[in-house]
Write a protein that holds these residues in place. Structure first.
Motif, short mmCIF file in Angstrom:
data_model
loop_
_atom_site.label_atom_id
_atom_site.label_comp_id
_atom_site.label_asym_id
_atom_site.label_seq_id
_atom_site.Cartn_x
_atom_site.Cartn_y
_atom_site.Cartn_z
N UNK A 103 8.24 17.33 -1.88
CA UNK A 103 6.79 17.56 -1.77
C UNK A 103 6.06 16.22 -1.71
N UNK A 104 6.44 15.28 -2.59
CA UNK A 104 5.82 13.96 -2.58
C UNK A 104 6.04 13.27 -1.24
N UNK A 105 7.25 13.42 -0.70
CA UNK A 105 7.56 12.80 0.60
C UNK A 105 6.67 13.37 1.70
N UNK A 106 6.48 14.69 1.70
CA UNK A 106 5.63 15.31 2.73
C UNK A 106 4.18 14.85 2.59
N UNK A 107 3.72 14.68 1.36
CA UNK A 107 2.34 14.25 1.13
C UNK A 107 2.11 12.79 1.49
N UNK A 108 3.18 11.99 1.53
CA UNK A 108 3.04 10.55 1.77
C UNK A 108 2.45 10.24 3.13
N UNK A 141 0.83 -1.21 0.00
CA UNK A 141 0.00 0.00 0.00
C UNK A 141 0.87 1.26 0.00
N UNK A 142 1.91 1.25 0.83
CA UNK A 142 2.79 2.41 0.92
C UNK A 142 3.52 2.64 -0.40
N UNK A 143 4.01 1.57 -1.02
CA UNK A 143 4.69 1.69 -2.30
C UNK A 143 3.75 2.22 -3.38
N UNK A 144 2.51 1.72 -3.39
CA UNK A 144 1.55 2.15 -4.41
C UNK A 144 1.23 3.64 -4.26
N UNK A 145 1.05 4.07 -3.02
CA UNK A 145 0.79 5.50 -2.77
C UNK A 145 1.98 6.35 -3.20
N UNK A 146 3.18 5.88 -2.87
CA UNK A 146 4.40 6.63 -3.23
C UNK A 146 4.55 6.76 -4.73
N UNK A 147 4.32 5.68 -5.44
CA UNK A 147 4.42 5.72 -6.91
C UNK A 147 3.43 6.74 -7.48
N UNK A 148 2.21 6.73 -6.95
CA UNK A 148 1.19 7.67 -7.41
C UNK A 148 1.61 9.12 -7.14
N UNK A 149 2.18 9.36 -5.96
CA UNK A 149 2.61 10.72 -5.61
C UNK A 149 3.79 11.17 -6.48
N UNK A 150 4.73 10.28 -6.70
CA UNK A 150 5.89 10.62 -7.53
C UNK A 150 5.45 10.92 -8.96
N UNK A 151 4.52 10.15 -9.45
CA UNK A 151 3.98 10.42 -10.79
C UNK A 151 3.24 11.76 -10.82
N UNK A 152 2.54 12.09 -9.72
CA UNK A 152 1.75 13.32 -9.69
C UNK A 152 2.63 14.57 -9.71
N UNK A 153 3.90 14.45 -9.28
CA UNK A 153 4.81 15.60 -9.32
C UNK A 153 5.71 15.54 -10.56
N UNK A 203 8.37 23.97 -9.64
CA UNK A 203 7.95 23.70 -8.26
C UNK A 203 6.66 24.44 -7.94
N UNK A 204 6.57 25.71 -8.34
CA UNK A 204 5.35 26.49 -8.10
C UNK A 204 4.15 25.87 -8.82
N UNK A 205 4.40 25.26 -9.98
CA UNK A 205 3.32 24.59 -10.72
C UNK A 205 2.75 23.43 -9.92
N UNK A 206 3.63 22.68 -9.25
CA UNK A 206 3.17 21.56 -8.41
C UNK A 206 2.36 22.09 -7.23
N UNK A 207 2.86 23.16 -6.59
CA UNK A 207 2.14 23.72 -5.44
C UNK A 207 0.77 24.25 -5.88
N UNK A 208 0.73 24.89 -7.04
CA UNK A 208 -0.56 25.39 -7.55
C UNK A 208 -1.52 24.25 -7.83
N UNK A 209 -1.00 23.13 -8.34
CA UNK A 209 -1.87 21.97 -8.60
C UNK A 209 -2.46 21.43 -7.30
N UNK A 210 -1.70 21.50 -6.21
CA UNK A 210 -2.22 21.08 -4.91
C UNK A 210 -3.31 22.05 -4.42
N UNK A 211 -3.09 23.34 -4.68
CA UNK A 211 -4.11 24.34 -4.32
C UNK A 211 -5.40 24.09 -5.09
N UNK A 212 -5.26 23.71 -6.35
CA UNK A 212 -6.44 23.42 -7.17
C UNK A 212 -7.22 22.22 -6.64
N UNK A 213 -6.51 21.33 -5.92
CA UNK A 213 -7.15 20.16 -5.31
C UNK A 213 -7.60 20.46 -3.88
#
Length: 247
Positions: free
Chosen positions: A156-161, A121-133, A184-194
């Motif tokens: 950022x992915x590590x903090x979200x994990x 489960x942890x690996x699957x979540x991490x892969x998803x987060x790494x792909x998302x950034x 980096x700001x693009x990733x932060x903005x995408x989190x704001x959009x979510x």
């Protein structure tokens, strides 16, 4: 009810008073940008929120739970500290990745240590987060093989994990050149959009104006001005006016 209430936070180091009574609230899904000159207390405030420092006075309340009260004056155990820190994720300005671990291992290390699910489960979540950034192709690379912008996206992915309620950034682009700042700001903005609840200490005024729901201007340990991002267009205080002319 606010997700975060910060009440009358004071912090001194020796005879130097760094925070002089900080009060603010944050609603779930909001982005708060904290701006101000170096030495105004921004980083110390973040460190108090994340229990890396302990305020001398005041309270911090998350989702109705008081996670810090200086009046109680009780030093938490390591187990209690870990629990308190789970409310917040913190992304440092200098990435702070573990150089001996791959991107994937950097992101999975803390959840595995804290037993936040099965290894699968942890690996699957991490892969998803790494792909998302945007780092799918860098999953097995080491920090030394990444640009600064890529390292910050891993951070950022590590903090979200750990699925924090509030994600904090301490000058996330200050160590990056302008070309890498944007990614980096693009990733932060995408989190704001979510609708991720975030506190961002930043010198990026355009970001603060366009992405934030609230802006706090700190000056010499106090909140000199706060409000909607429109305060950056029409500041009330002379100190904020002076600060903005430096950009």
């Amino acid at each position: 009810m606010a997700i975060l209430e910060v009440k009358n936070i004071h912090k001194s180091f020796g005879r130097t008073e760094v925070l002089k009574g900080i009060d603010f609230t944050l609603e779930k899904g909001e982005v708060l940008s904290i701006i101000g000159s170096s030495g105004s207390g921004k980083t110390t405030l973040l460190r108090c929120l994340n229990s890396l420092e302990f305020a001398d006075k005041g309270q911090i309340i998350v989702s109705g739970e008081t996670i810090f009260d200086a009046e109680i004056n009780k030093r938490p155990s390591e187990a209690e500290l870990r629990q308190k820190r789970l409310h917040f994720g913190l992304v440092f300005q200098n990435f702070n990745l573990f150089p001996q671990y791959s991107v994937l291992d950097n992101v999975t290390l803390a959840p595995k240590l804290l037993k936040k699910g099965t290894a699968e489960e942890i690996n699957a979540t991490a892969v998803e987060l790494i792909e998302s950034v945007g780092l799918k192709e860098k999953m097995n690379n080491y920090p030394c093989e990444l640009s600064g912008g890529q390292q910050q996206r891993v951070a950022i992915a590590r903090a979200l994990a750990l699925k924090p309620e509030i994600l904090c950034f301490d000058e996330p682009t200050s160590a990056l050149d302008p070309e890498l700042t944007g990614e980096v700001l693009k990733v932060i903005k995408s989190l704001a959009d979510k609708h991720m609840t975030m506190i961002v200490v930043t010198h990026e005024m355009t970001f603060a104006h366009d992405v934030s729901d609230k802006v706090i201007f700190m000056d010499q340990g106090v909140i000199a001005e706060q409000g909607a991002p429109s305060i950056l267009d029409d500041p009330s205080s002379d100190r904020l006016k002076s600060f903005l002319t430096s950009f």
